[in-house]
Design a protein around this motif. Structure first.
Motif, PDB file in Angstrom:
ATOM      1  N   ALA A 195      37.847  64.173 118.305  1.00 10.58           N
ATOM      2  CA  ALA A 195      37.809  63.144 117.557  1.00 10.58           C
ATOM      3  C   ALA A 195      38.882  63.185 116.539  1.00 10.58           C
ATOM      4  O   ALA A 195      39.512  62.041 116.352  1.00 10.58           O
ATOM      5  CB  ALA A 195      36.417  63.266 116.671  1.00 10.58           C
ATOM      6  N   ARG A 196      39.146  64.489 116.071  1.00 11.90           N
ATOM      7  CA  ARG A 196      40.335  64.473 115.127  1.00 11.90           C
ATOM      8  C   ARG A 196      41.642  64.043 115.747  1.00 11.90           C
ATOM      9  O   ARG A 196      42.313  63.499 115.130  1.00 11.90           O
ATOM     10  CB  ARG A 196      40.211  66.052 114.613  1.00 11.90           C
ATOM     11  CG  ARG A 196      39.190  66.447 113.579  1.00 11.90           C
ATOM     12  CD  ARG A 196      39.533  67.454 112.913  1.00 11.90           C
ATOM     13  NE  ARG A 196      39.690  68.664 113.810  1.00 11.90           N
ATOM     14  CZ  ARG A 196      38.626  69.754 113.957  1.00 11.90           C
ATOM     15  NH1 ARG A 196      37.531  69.569 113.689  1.00 11.90           N
ATOM     16  NH2 ARG A 196      38.909  70.734 114.760  1.00 11.90           N
ATOM     17  N   ARG A 197      41.798  64.395 117.063  1.00  8.23           N
ATOM     18  CA  ARG A 197      43.226  64.116 117.527  1.00  8.23           C
ATOM     19  C   ARG A 197      43.106  62.766 117.862  1.00  8.23           C
ATOM     20  O   ARG A 197      44.469  62.035 117.406  1.00  8.23           O
ATOM     21  CB  ARG A 197      43.063  64.692 119.029  1.00  8.23           C
ATOM     22  CG  ARG A 197      44.374  64.599 119.703  1.00  8.23           C
ATOM     23  CD  ARG A 197      44.268  65.123 121.246  1.00  8.23           C
ATOM     24  NE  ARG A 197      42.994  64.770 121.798  1.00  8.23           N
ATOM     25  CZ  ARG A 197      42.869  63.633 122.487  1.00  8.23           C
ATOM     26  NH1 ARG A 197      44.050  62.920 122.479  1.00  8.23           N
ATOM     27  NH2 ARG A 197      42.020  63.181 123.219  1.00  8.23           N
ATOM     28  N   LYS A 198      42.243  62.130 117.981  1.00  9.24           N
ATOM     29  CA  LYS A 198      42.242  60.368 118.094  1.00  9.24           C
ATOM     30  C   LYS A 198      42.585  59.870 116.896  1.00  9.24           C
ATOM     31  O   LYS A 198      43.197  58.774 116.561  1.00  9.24           O
ATOM     32  CB  LYS A 198      40.979  59.986 118.807  1.00  9.24           C
ATOM     33  CG  LYS A 198      40.634  60.371 120.204  1.00  9.24           C
ATOM     34  CD  LYS A 198      39.303  59.534 120.750  1.00  9.24           C
ATOM     35  CE  LYS A 198      39.063  59.918 122.180  1.00  9.24           C
ATOM     36  NZ  LYS A 198      38.042  59.577 122.739  1.00  9.24           N
ATOM     37  N   LEU A 199      41.997  60.445 115.866  1.00  9.04           N
ATOM     38  CA  LEU A 199      42.235  59.803 114.451  1.00  9.04           C
ATOM     39  C   LEU A 199      43.294  60.107 114.219  1.00  9.04           C
ATOM     40  O   LEU A 199      44.193  59.237 113.463  1.00  9.04           O
ATOM     41  CB  LEU A 199      41.232  60.630 113.452  1.00  9.04           C
ATOM     42  CG  LEU A 199      39.765  60.102 113.484  1.00  9.04           C
ATOM     43  CD1 LEU A 199      38.864  61.084 112.522  1.00  9.04           C
ATOM     44  CD2 LEU A 199      39.644  58.845 112.959  1.00  9.04           C
ATOM     45  N   ARG A 200      44.227  61.332 114.295  1.00  8.79           N
ATOM     46  CA  ARG A 200      45.514  61.806 113.907  1.00  8.79           C
ATOM     47  C   ARG A 200      46.652  60.686 114.698  1.00  8.79           C
ATOM     48  O   ARG A 200      47.509  60.152 114.143  1.00  8.79           O
ATOM     49  CB  ARG A 200      45.858  62.997 114.270  1.00  8.79           C
ATOM     50  CG  ARG A 200      45.165  63.989 113.338  1.00  8.79           C
ATOM     51  CD  ARG A 200      46.045  65.336 113.417  1.00  8.79           C
ATOM     52  NE  ARG A 200      45.724  66.114 114.678  1.00  8.79           N
ATOM     53  CZ  ARG A 200      44.655  66.961 114.769  1.00  8.79           C
ATOM     54  NH1 ARG A 200      43.973  67.059 113.909  1.00  8.79           N
ATOM     55  NH2 ARG A 200      44.684  67.529 116.299  1.00  8.79           N
ATOM     56  N   GLU A 216      50.142  56.138 114.554  1.00  8.37           N
ATOM     57  CA  GLU A 216      50.719  54.715 115.031  1.00  8.37           C
ATOM     58  C   GLU A 216      50.699  53.828 114.166  1.00  8.37           C
ATOM     59  O   GLU A 216      51.775  52.912 114.067  1.00  8.37           O
ATOM     60  CB  GLU A 216      49.529  54.386 116.232  1.00  8.37           C
ATOM     61  CG  GLU A 216      50.119  53.016 116.677  1.00  8.37           C
ATOM     62  CD  GLU A 216      48.971  52.670 117.896  1.00  8.37           C
ATOM     63  OE1 GLU A 216      48.906  51.561 118.485  1.00  8.37           O
ATOM     64  OE2 GLU A 216      48.062  53.472 118.159  1.00  8.37           O
ATOM     65  N   LYS A 217      49.882  53.791 113.157  1.00  8.89           N
ATOM     66  CA  LYS A 217      49.894  52.817 112.047  1.00  8.89           C
ATOM     67  C   LYS A 217      51.126  53.142 111.204  1.00  8.89           C
ATOM     68  O   LYS A 217      51.623  52.312 110.517  1.00  8.89           O
ATOM     69  CB  LYS A 217      48.540  53.103 111.053  1.00  8.89           C
ATOM     70  CG  LYS A 217      48.448  52.213 109.810  1.00  8.89           C
ATOM     71  CD  LYS A 217      47.029  52.347 109.363  1.00  8.89           C
ATOM     72  CE  LYS A 217      46.886  51.337 108.095  1.00  8.89           C
ATOM     73  NZ  LYS A 217      48.021  51.149 107.014  1.00  8.89           N
ATOM     74  N   ARG A 218      51.490  54.353 110.806  1.00  9.76           N
ATOM     75  CA  ARG A 218      52.428  54.986 109.904  1.00  9.76           C
ATOM     76  C   ARG A 218      53.643  54.430 110.685  1.00  9.76           C
ATOM     77  O   ARG A 218      54.679  53.757 109.960  1.00  9.76           O
ATOM     78  CB  ARG A 218      52.506  56.385 109.700  1.00  9.76           C
ATOM     79  CG  ARG A 218      51.614  56.815 108.712  1.00  9.76           C
ATOM     80  CD  ARG A 218      51.766  58.109 108.372  1.00  9.76           C
ATOM     81  NE  ARG A 218      50.469  58.602 107.300  1.00  9.76           N
ATOM     82  CZ  ARG A 218      50.515  60.125 107.114  1.00  9.76           C
ATOM     83  NH1 ARG A 218      51.304  60.706 107.675  1.00  9.76           N
ATOM     84  NH2 ARG A 218      49.732  60.399 106.198  1.00  9.76           N
ATOM     85  N   ALA A 219      53.911  54.627 112.069  1.00 11.22           N
ATOM     86  CA  ALA A 219      55.090  54.369 112.834  1.00 11.22           C
ATOM     87  C   ALA A 219      55.342  52.490 112.423  1.00 11.22           C
ATOM     88  O   ALA A 219      56.384  52.195 112.435  1.00 11.22           O
ATOM     89  CB  ALA A 219      54.916  54.584 114.238  1.00 11.22           C
ATOM     90  N   MET A 220      54.054  51.789 112.594  1.00  9.64           N
ATOM     91  CA  MET A 220      54.181  50.511 112.467  1.00  9.64           C
ATOM     92  C   MET A 220      54.650  50.069 111.048  1.00  9.64           C
ATOM     93  O   MET A 220      55.416  49.106 110.989  1.00  9.64           O
ATOM     94  CB  MET A 220      53.047  49.595 112.986  1.00  9.64           C
ATOM     95  CG  MET A 220      52.576  49.948 114.425  1.00  9.64           C
ATOM     96  SD  MET A 220      50.871  49.446 114.698  1.00  9.64           S
ATOM     97  CE  MET A 220      51.074  47.471 114.197  1.00  9.64           C
ATOM     98  N   ASP A 221      54.148  50.705 110.140  1.00 13.22           N
ATOM     99  CA  ASP A 221      54.487  50.402 108.748  1.00 13.22           C
ATOM    100  C   ASP A 221      56.166  50.758 108.447  1.00 13.22           C
ATOM    101  O   ASP A 221      56.886  49.789 107.820  1.00 13.22           O
ATOM    102  CB  ASP A 221      53.750  51.331 107.934  1.00 13.22           C
ATOM    103  CG  ASP A 221      52.570  50.884 107.683  1.00 13.22           C
ATOM    104  OD1 ASP A 221      52.223  49.798 107.993  1.00 13.22           O
ATOM    105  OD2 ASP A 221      51.698  51.646 107.200  1.00 13.22           O
ATOM    106  N   LEU A 222      56.536  51.867 109.041  1.00 14.85           N
ATOM    107  CA  LEU A 222      57.896  52.029 109.044  1.00 14.85           C
ATOM    108  C   LEU A 222      58.995  50.979 109.701  1.00 14.85           C
ATOM    109  O   LEU A 222      60.055  50.663 109.312  1.00 14.85           O
ATOM    110  CB  LEU A 222      58.389  53.453 109.511  1.00 14.85           C
ATOM    111  CG  LEU A 222      57.631  54.691 108.884  1.00 14.85           C
ATOM    112  CD1 LEU A 222      58.116  55.820 109.437  1.00 14.85           C
ATOM    113  CD2 LEU A 222      58.504  54.804 107.329  1.00 14.85           C
ATOM    114  N   VAL A 223      58.505  50.800 110.914  1.00 14.35           N
ATOM    115  CA  VAL A 223      59.287  49.577 111.562  1.00 14.35           C
ATOM    116  C   VAL A 223      59.260  48.319 110.766  1.00 14.35           C
ATOM    117  O   VAL A 223      60.174  47.663 110.794  1.00 14.35           O
ATOM    118  CB  VAL A 223      58.800  49.331 113.107  1.00 14.35           C
ATOM    119  CG1 VAL A 223      59.138  48.254 113.604  1.00 14.35           C
ATOM    120  CG2 VAL A 223      58.812  50.648 113.879  1.00 14.35           C
TER     121      VAL A 223
END
Length: 595
Positions: A75-80, A85-92
């Motif tokens: 569960a922790r791995r999926k959350l990370r 993915e969300k941070r990468a989208m924000d940076l793009v």
């Protein structure tokens, strides 16, 4: 988390949420997932609470605990992964926004830049949509430059056929362009030359293009062009200085004709009226030392035309023996109204000799003649540009140094207004005689602004005599319109101070040239600053003087090389001077003096 709880319940029976709370990972605590999981977590808590009693009684073996740990890690791995993915989208997204902002800024900036400077007509660009009258001329010059670059590269790579072809096209394009500045000046064959050269350049680019080599060659051409520009600037300076120090043929013609007619006059007709006013200290006296008849006439005419009481003004003109007859004849033919005028010959001042005057003694020395007349023997125009100033006739003329002998020339006067011959008077000047000089000798407009025109600009402060006696930041002032208190002059022995410093400068170790540096020394702490509106300078070199300053000035001064009687004068300032010349006068018309 929900999946982990469900799988654990199926295999190991009901579990306590406290177990996960004690082992909670920081990566679980994400704000983005709180809202999504809140409803599900409430359902799980209800189920867990309803089965708490039985769960407490269930034995926990090692296998069950291992399965729970595995589920938690999953569960922790999926959350990370979701968080990354969300941070990468924000940076793009932010990167895209920054790119858009930079592009918009570049577009706005390009609108404000002159595209000609950026090579609008470069052969590597498409023709600009805005048609210009010189677009073909610029294109052909660009082609010639690139052809020269490629010819060097072709020769270095033994492409002799290409080299010869480029050389041929360069010569043809140069003949076609010639001295043209607009497309209308070009020969009708120019478009065909452009087309052929363009094809050849494309061929050359395919065969010998090398970015590094092209860059090096263009840099070498730029350096060569820069050296040529510097050389041309020196030549231009030399020629402008030469033009500024010579008398135009028309003015020389005027002087010669006036001289001839003067010496044909009977002696009784060579005298000016109102000679009794020459020593009357109650009147307004002017000193004007000049060898330029036309310039002197403008000074006198402009002063009288703007005077409220012309009959109270007295002009003392001193010239050399060459122009003495012309100066007399002009003012005999054109008397300044009711004003008094008197012309003298500086060569008749017998007291002005080398035994009394240090500068005359120095000018007679062999070393000074070598310094002024040979000036390091320049062999070219560019080499002589910095030395022409040494040959300026005014440095060898006592007319220029006579300003330090005013009480000797006019012993009966109390005050006198000194005027240069390159000034124009625009207002009544009688208010200058009422200015309180506070015990000072010289009233002048100061010229320093920030660090400009201070003493260290004119004097050699590495010399101990200068460094010990003067402040390098002291403010300079202007010669050209100065009110002198001759009584204070005599009390403070100003001429003696001048003699002292001039004698010390025999080897030119204190200052190099001119009368302003010794004037700064002689009148140090003895100069009263006048309001700047009395005297506006720079019309002979500064093209950006504010129009309102000129219009409000009592006197405007054409100091610099661009004198108003020369062709190189600035057109925008010349009318202030020409308005005081009668171009329909027979002598002026006969010598072809034009506006």
């Amino acid at each position: 988390m929900i999946d982990a709880l469900a799988s654990s319940q199926q295999e190991a029976g009901p579990l306590s949420v406290d177990f996960f709370r004690k082992r909670a990972s920081p990566s679980w605590k994400t704000d983005d997932l709180v809202n999504d999981l809140s409803n599900a977590s409430l359902d799980v808590d209800d189920k867990v609470k309803s089965e708490n009693s039985s769960a407490d009684k269930t034995p926990k073996d090692d296998t069950a605990e291992h399965q729970v740990d595995a589920a938690a890690k999953n569960a922790r791995r999926k959350l990370r992964e979701k968080r990354r993915e969300k941070r990468a989208m924000d940076l793009v997204r932010k990167d895209d926004e920054a790119c858009v902002k930079l592009e918009n800024a570049a577009i706005e900036r390009s609108k404000a830049v002159d595209s000609a400077v950026l090579g609008k007509y470069s052969i590597w660009r498409k023709e600009n949509e805005n048609e210009n009258s010189d677009s073909t001329v610029r294109l052909m010059r660009d082609q010639i430059i690139m052809a020269r670059v490629y010819s060097v590269l072709a020769k270095s790579k033994n492409k002799n056929d290409l080299y010869q072809e480029l050389q041929t096209r360069i010569k043809e394009s140069q003949r076609a362009v010639g001295e043209a500045t607009t497309d209308s000046d070009l020969h009708h064959s120019a478009p065909e030359k452009v087309r052929v050269m363009g094809q050849l350049l494309s061929k050359a680019r395919e065969n010998v293009y090398d970015c590094k080599a092209v860059t090096q060659r263009l840099r070498a051409m730029l350096q060569s062009a820069d050296e040529q520009v510097r050389s041309l600037k020196k030549q231009s300076t030399f020629l402008s200085q030469l033009a500024a120090k010579t008398i135009p043929n028309s003015i020389h013609c005027l002087s010669m004709r006036l001289t001839i007619d003067y010496y044909l006059l009977p002696l009784e007709k060579r005298k000016f009226p109102r000679s009794e006013n020459l020593e009357n200290p109650e009147l307004y006296h002017y000193a004007l030392f000049s060898d330029n008849v036309l310039a002197a006439s403008v000074v006198v005419n402009s002063t009288i035309m703007n005077a409220k009481e012309p009959e109270k003004h007295v002009f003392h003109l001193v010239t050399d023996k060459l122009n003495f007859g012309a100066m007399n004849m002009w003012f005999l033919l054109n008397p300044p109204g009711k004003a008094t005028i008197h012309v003298e010959n500086v060569d008749e001042f017998k007291w002005l000799n080398s035994s009394y005057c240090p500068v005359l003694r120095q000018l007679e020395s062999a070393a000074m003649k070598e310094y002024y007349f040979k000036a390091d023997h320049p062999t070219t125009l560019s080499a002589g540009s910095s030395n022409l100033k040494y040959r300026n006739p005014k440095y060898l003329s006592m007319l220029n140094h006579l300003r330090f002998y005013l009480p000797q020339v006019y012993p009966k006067l109390d005050k006198i207004l000194f005027l240069d011959d390159d000034i124009v008077v625009q207002k009544d000047l009688t208010g200058l005689w009422d200015v309180d000089l506070n015990g000072k000798v010289n009233g002048a407009v100061e010229t320093c602004g920030e660090s400009f025109h201070r003493f260290d600009k004119y004097l050699n402060f590495s010399n101990p005599h200068i460094a010990r006696n003067f402040d390098p930041n002291a403010c300079g002032w202007a010669y050209g319109m100065n009110i002198f208190d001759l009584k204070e002059w005599k009390k403070k022995d100003i001429t003696g101070i001048y003699h002292k410093w001039q004698s010390m400068n025999e080897d030119r170790v204190l200052w190099k040239l001119g009368t302003l540096p010794p004037g700064l020394l002689t009148f140090y702490k003895l100069t009263h600053p006048l309001d700047k509106s009395w005297h506006v300078l720079g019309l002979g070199y500064n093209p950006s003087i504010d129009r309102s300053e000129i219009d409000n000035a009592a006197v405007v001064h054409y100091n610099g090389n661009m004198k108003p009687w020369l062709e190189l004068a600035m057109t925008k300032y010349r009318p202030y001077w020409t308005r005081y010349i009668k171009y329909d006068h027979p002598y002026i018309r006969g010598c072809n003096l034009a506006k």
